[in-house]
Design an enzyme around this catalytic site. Structure first.
Site, PDB file in Angstrom:
ATOM      1  CD  GLU A  49       3.901 -35.046  81.577  1.00 42.09           C
ATOM      2  OE1 GLU A  49       4.970 -34.597  81.928  1.00 42.09           O
ATOM      3  OE2 GLU A  49       3.839 -36.305  81.849  1.00 42.09           O
ATOM      4  CD  GLU A 126      11.211 -37.765  80.039  1.00 42.89           C
ATOM      5  OE1 GLU A 126      10.481 -38.088  81.082  1.00 42.89           O
ATOM      6  OE2 GLU A 126      10.760 -36.853  79.277  1.00 42.89           O
TER       7      GLU A 126
END
Length: 421
Positions: A49, A126
């Site tokens: 992604e 993240e």
């Protein structure tokens, strides 16, 4: 009116023209997510992604962002356990721009080795961010403990080790296996000319894209549930989830579970919110939720409270669940919840992005579209007997699992909490 068709190259198209809208939402949906990862690939669906925004033969990463920003548009993506979506929202005049960019990302992303190395660091940051965010971390831990041994159990972000080991070859292997036309849906909702849009899709998404790899399926076994687990961490609050097996996505009993979850903890007037936050004042955030998948579901309750109030809070939550099962609900609660569900749906469908998402999700799950009136009819037909049957199915003679994170050392032992209904 929704138009559905499949192109000769096996790509599915869903179109919902809305004449009085000023914008349009374009979505590229891949019917694959983190559950399709082998153990060596944990985090790959999410990594792909990211990489689709990192440049193509025509556009650099900056070009992609600038092309959409300069027309006031929005673009983003999300990786789920069972799907990945990319979307662009623009004023209708720029529909072709949105279609062209999504097409270029899908067909022509470069997966440049230098960009892969940079993105490793971004995703590792993240992961650290999620680990430092307890209300996010606890949900991942909860899923892991509720679905042990099942491909849905691992974190969508992956692990530090797996992400660190990503190479161009390994990530392209995952991409080429799953990003193929028969796994893809193009969904568009908003103001657009139908014939012109069909022509654009045929032009920009007309290429063949099939897997040339031998695909070995991810083995799906029956999930096992761990009953209690705590992660000691230096936090001001204890964040925790308790839960049970839920209902899979296509099961008609899911509607009765929506009623149960809404009354228990799905709104500001719910029993949990009113009794634990408003009456007792021992939590700021508390709610129930249900995650449903193709082959299983998870029903849970999230809460955060002070360590010294943890035992009391768990006891009060269990008390409310027992009341739902043994004392039932009132006619007023039942009817109000139906009205809430219909009103909430109507408000959400004011958004073209939500409409576009509904198109794709319904197609992936049910192979058909449910419009607002279809869903209203289903909600109206839910009976109190449906609620009772589902409440028995979820709660009766069951013991909750409990996972928590925070400072509980020497304060309370999880095994001393009564989690059985």
């Amino acid at each position: 009116m929704v138009i559905k068709y499949k192109q000769e190259n096996e790509l599915t198209v869903l179109l919902e023209p809305i004449d009085d809208a000023v914008s349009v939402s374009i979505g590229l949906w891949v019917n694959k997510g983190s559950r399709n990862e082998k153990e060596s690939q944990y985090g790959y669906a999410h990594f792909v992604e990211h990489m689709l925004f990192k440049g193509t033969e025509k556009y650099s990463a900056k070009d992609i962002a600038r092309s959409i920003d300069r027309v006031g548009g929005q673009h983003n993506a999300a990786t789920n356990r069972e799907y990945t979506c990319y979307y662009i929202n623009v004023v209708s005049d720029y529909l072709e721009l949105g279609i062209e960019i999504l097409s270029d990302m899908y067909y022509n992303s470069l997966f440049n080795p230098e960009e892969i190395e940079k993105e490793k660091n971004v995703i590792l940051e993240e992961i650290k961010m999620y680990e430092d965010t307890p209300d996010e971390f606890i949900h991942d831990l909860f899923m892991e403990k509720m679905l042990q041994g099942h491909p849905l159990s691992h974190s969508i972000l992956g692990t530090v080790k797996k992400i660190s080991n990503v190479s161009q070859q390994s990530i392209l292997c995952f991409y080429n296996e799953h990003y193929v036309n028969n796994n893809v849906i193009i969904a568009i909702a908003g103001n657009f000319n139908l014939d012109e849009t069909k022509s654009m899709i045929a032009e920009y998404f007309g290429r063949e894209k099939k897997s040339t790899l031998t695909i070995s399926p991810v083995i799906t076994g029956a999930p096992a549930r761990i009953s209690r687990e705590h992660v000691e961490k230096d936090l001001e609050q204890v964040h925790f989830c308790i839960g049970l097996e839920g209902i899979k996505r296509g099961d008609e009993d899911r509607w009765g579970l929506y009623i149960l979850s809404t009354i228990l903890g799905g709104s500001m007037s719910s029993r949990l919110f009113q009794n634990i936050r408003e009456k007792e004042g021992i939590s700021y955030s508390i709610y129930s939720f249900h995650s449903s998948y193709i082959d299983c579901g998870v029903f849970g309750i999230y809460c955060a409270t002070m360590p010294e109030k943890f035992g009391l809070t768990v006891d009060l939550i269990m008390k409310e669940c027992k009341k739902m099962l043994y004392e039932g609900i009132t006619d007023e609660e039942f009817n109000d919840t139906k009205a809430f569900m219909k009103g909430n749906l109507a408000l959400s469908l004011e958004s073209n992005e939500v409409k576009m998402s509904q198109l794709a999700r319904n197609e992936m799950t049910y192979g058909r579209y449910f419009d607002f009136n279809d869903i209203v009819k289903i909600i109206d037909n839910i009976s109190i007997d449906d609620y009772i049957r589902v409440c028995d199915k979820i709660f009766k003679n069951k013991t909750f699992s409990l996972v928590s994170v925070g400072k509980l050392k020497n304060k309370i032992k999880l095994e001393n909490l009564n989690l059985t209904i």
